[in-house]
Design a protein around this motif. Structure first.
Motif, PDB file in Angstrom:
ATOM      1  N   GLN A  68       0.829  -1.209   0.000  1.00 59.81           N
ATOM      2  CA  GLN A  68       0.000   0.000   0.000  1.00 59.81           C
ATOM      3  C   GLN A  68       0.863   1.259   0.000  1.00 59.81           C
ATOM      4  N   GLU A  69       2.005   1.193   0.654  1.00 62.89           N
ATOM      5  CA  GLU A  69       2.919   2.340   0.684  1.00 62.89           C
ATOM      6  C   GLU A  69       3.564   2.564  -0.682  1.00 62.89           C
ATOM      7  N   ILE A  70       3.888   1.493  -1.370  1.00 66.13           N
ATOM      8  CA  ILE A  70       4.450   1.622  -2.721  1.00 66.13           C
ATOM      9  C   ILE A  70       3.409   2.244  -3.644  1.00 66.13           C
ATOM     10  N   ILE A  71       2.167   1.807  -3.528  1.00 67.53           N
ATOM     11  CA  ILE A  71       1.090   2.388  -4.333  1.00 67.53           C
ATOM     12  C   ILE A  71       0.942   3.875  -4.016  1.00 67.53           C
ATOM     13  N   ARG A  72       1.020   4.232  -2.748  1.00 73.27           N
ATOM     14  CA  ARG A  72       0.915   5.636  -2.355  1.00 73.27           C
ATOM     15  C   ARG A  72       2.035   6.460  -2.986  1.00 73.27           C
ATOM     16  N   LEU A  73       3.243   5.921  -3.001  1.00 72.29           N
ATOM     17  CA  LEU A  73       4.378   6.631  -3.598  1.00 72.29           C
ATOM     18  C   LEU A  73       4.202   6.794  -5.110  1.00 72.29           C
ATOM     19  N   VAL A  74       3.727   5.747  -5.770  1.00 73.85           N
ATOM     20  CA  VAL A  74       3.464   5.828  -7.209  1.00 73.85           C
ATOM     21  C   VAL A  74       2.404   6.893  -7.471  1.00 73.85           C
ATOM     22  N   LYS A  75       1.333   6.846  -6.706  1.00 79.39           N
ATOM     23  CA  LYS A  75       0.241   7.813  -6.877  1.00 79.39           C
ATOM     24  C   LYS A  75       0.731   9.235  -6.642  1.00 79.39           C
ATOM     25  N   GLN A  76       1.547   9.419  -5.640  1.00 74.07           N
ATOM     26  CA  GLN A  76       2.106  10.747  -5.341  1.00 74.07           C
ATOM     27  C   GLN A  76       2.937  11.274  -6.511  1.00 74.07           C
ATOM     28  N   ASP A  77       3.779  10.424  -7.086  1.00 74.36           N
ATOM     29  CA  ASP A  77       4.602  10.837  -8.223  1.00 74.36           C
ATOM     30  C   ASP A  77       3.757  11.183  -9.440  1.00 74.36           C
ATOM     31  N   VAL A  78       2.805  10.315  -9.766  1.00 72.18           N
ATOM     32  CA  VAL A  78       1.974  10.540 -10.953  1.00 72.18           C
ATOM     33  C   VAL A  78       1.115  11.786 -10.773  1.00 72.18           C
ATOM     34  N   SER A  79       0.485  11.924  -9.621  1.00 72.71           N
ATOM     35  CA  SER A  79      -0.379  13.093  -9.412  1.00 72.71           C
ATOM     36  C   SER A  79       0.429  14.378  -9.421  1.00 72.71           C
ATOM     37  N   GLY A  80       1.640  14.347  -8.890  1.00 72.29           N
ATOM     38  CA  GLY A  80       2.494  15.535  -8.929  1.00 72.29           C
ATOM     39  C   GLY A  80       2.846  15.940 -10.339  1.00 72.29           C
ATOM     40  N   LYS A  81       3.189  14.961 -11.162  1.00 74.93           N
ATOM     41  CA  LYS A  81       3.501  15.247 -12.568  1.00 74.93           C
ATOM     42  C   LYS A  81       2.272  15.756 -13.313  1.00 74.93           C
ATOM     43  N   LEU A  82       1.124  15.151 -13.070  1.00 75.25           N
ATOM     44  CA  LEU A  82      -0.097  15.573 -13.762  1.00 75.25           C
ATOM     45  C   LEU A  82      -0.497  16.991 -13.348  1.00 75.25           C
ATOM     46  N   ALA A  83      -0.372  17.293 -12.070  1.00 80.60           N
ATOM     47  CA  ALA A  83      -0.766  18.609 -11.579  1.00 80.60           C
ATOM     48  C   ALA A  83       0.149  19.705 -12.108  1.00 80.60           C
ATOM     49  N   SER A  84       1.388  19.346 -12.412  1.00 82.74           N
ATOM     50  CA  SER A  84       2.331  20.364 -12.883  1.00 82.74           C
ATOM     51  C   SER A  84       2.485  20.370 -14.398  1.00 82.74           C
ATOM     52  N   GLY A  85       1.748  19.502 -15.091  1.00 86.44           N
ATOM     53  CA  GLY A  85       1.911  19.348 -16.531  1.00 86.44           C
ATOM     54  C   GLY A  85       1.111  20.331 -17.350  1.00 86.44           C
ATOM     55  N   LYS A  86       1.102  20.058 -18.658  1.00 86.34           N
ATOM     56  CA  LYS A  86       0.391  20.925 -19.587  1.00 86.34           C
ATOM     57  C   LYS A  86      -1.121  20.785 -19.429  1.00 86.34           C
ATOM     58  N   SER A  87      -1.851  21.684 -20.036  1.00 88.87           N
ATOM     59  CA  SER A  87      -3.314  21.663 -19.942  1.00 88.87           C
ATOM     60  C   SER A  87      -3.910  20.605 -20.859  1.00 88.87           C
ATOM     61  N   TYR A  88      -5.029  20.054 -20.445  1.00 88.10           N
ATOM     62  CA  TYR A  88      -5.750  19.066 -21.228  1.00 88.10           C
ATOM     63  C   TYR A  88      -7.207  19.487 -21.322  1.00 88.10           C
ATOM     64  N   PRO A  89      -7.884  19.102 -22.389  1.00 90.49           N
ATOM     65  CA  PRO A  89      -9.298  19.453 -22.508  1.00 90.49           C
ATOM     66  C   PRO A  89     -10.134  18.728 -21.463  1.00 90.49           C
ATOM     67  N   SER A  90     -11.266  19.312 -21.147  1.00 91.55           N
ATOM     68  CA  SER A  90     -12.157  18.740 -20.146  1.00 91.55           C
ATOM     69  C   SER A  90     -12.971  17.601 -20.751  1.00 91.55           C
ATOM     70  N   CYS A  91     -13.085  16.506 -20.031  1.00 92.31           N
ATOM     71  CA  CYS A  91     -13.948  15.415 -20.451  1.00 92.31           C
ATOM     72  C   CYS A  91     -14.106  14.445 -19.299  1.00 92.31           C
ATOM     73  N   GLU A  92     -15.168  13.681 -19.301  1.00 97.91           N
ATOM     74  CA  GLU A  92     -15.463  12.789 -18.183  1.00 97.91           C
ATOM     75  C   GLU A  92     -14.373  11.735 -17.970  1.00 97.91           C
ATOM     76  N   ARG A  93     -13.841  11.197 -19.033  1.00 96.33           N
ATOM     77  CA  ARG A  93     -12.793  10.184 -18.893  1.00 96.33           C
ATOM     78  C   ARG A  93     -11.597  10.776 -18.153  1.00 96.33           C
ATOM     79  N   TYR A  94     -11.221  11.975 -18.511  1.00 98.79           N
ATOM     80  CA  TYR A  94     -10.089  12.611 -17.855  1.00 98.79           C
ATOM     81  C   TYR A  94     -10.420  12.916 -16.405  1.00 98.79           C
ATOM     82  N   HIS A  95     -11.659  13.297 -16.156  1.00 93.58           N
ATOM     83  CA  HIS A  95     -12.075  13.594 -14.788  1.00 93.58           C
ATOM     84  C   HIS A  95     -11.898  12.358 -13.906  1.00 93.58           C
TER      85      HIS A  95
END
Length: 109
Positions: A68-95
């Protein structure tokens, strides 16, 4: 267990494959610049990285993190990259991907 959870967070529901086939599947299903492809590439890279770190931790320090801790670390890395990345169009799948990865949806719009 880590990879299964990462696939679910990527909205991928299918049986697990042998690792070589997982790599092949991901390399063919994460091409392109669409948001879900970017998420898959980030998730794959972060998973491989954290599993390698865990392997080294176990081999050289005899310390074991719960999966569970490894999953948390993976999630933290991915969410950090996504939050700091380029803009994407709005859509339910992306949401749903943003919710799965813990990224406030407004941060990637």
């Amino acid at each position: 267990m880590v990879w299964r959870e990462v696939l679910l967070m990527c909205n991928i529901v299918r049986p697990l494959l042998p690792w070589a086939d997982e790599v092949l599947w991901m390399s063919t299903h994460a091409r392109g610049s669409a948001f879900h492809h970017t998420v898959r590439r980030l998730a794959f890279a972060a998973t491989v990285y954290h599993l390698w770190i865990e392997r080294n931790r176990r081999c050289f320090k005899n310390v074991f993190l719960p999966y569970q801790e490894i999953i948390r670390l993976v999630k933290q890395d991915v969410s950090g990259k996504l939050a700091s990345g380029k803009s994407y169009p709005s859509c339910e799948r992306y949401h749903s991907l943003c919710v799965n990865w813990g990224v406030p949806f407004g941060e990637v719009i």
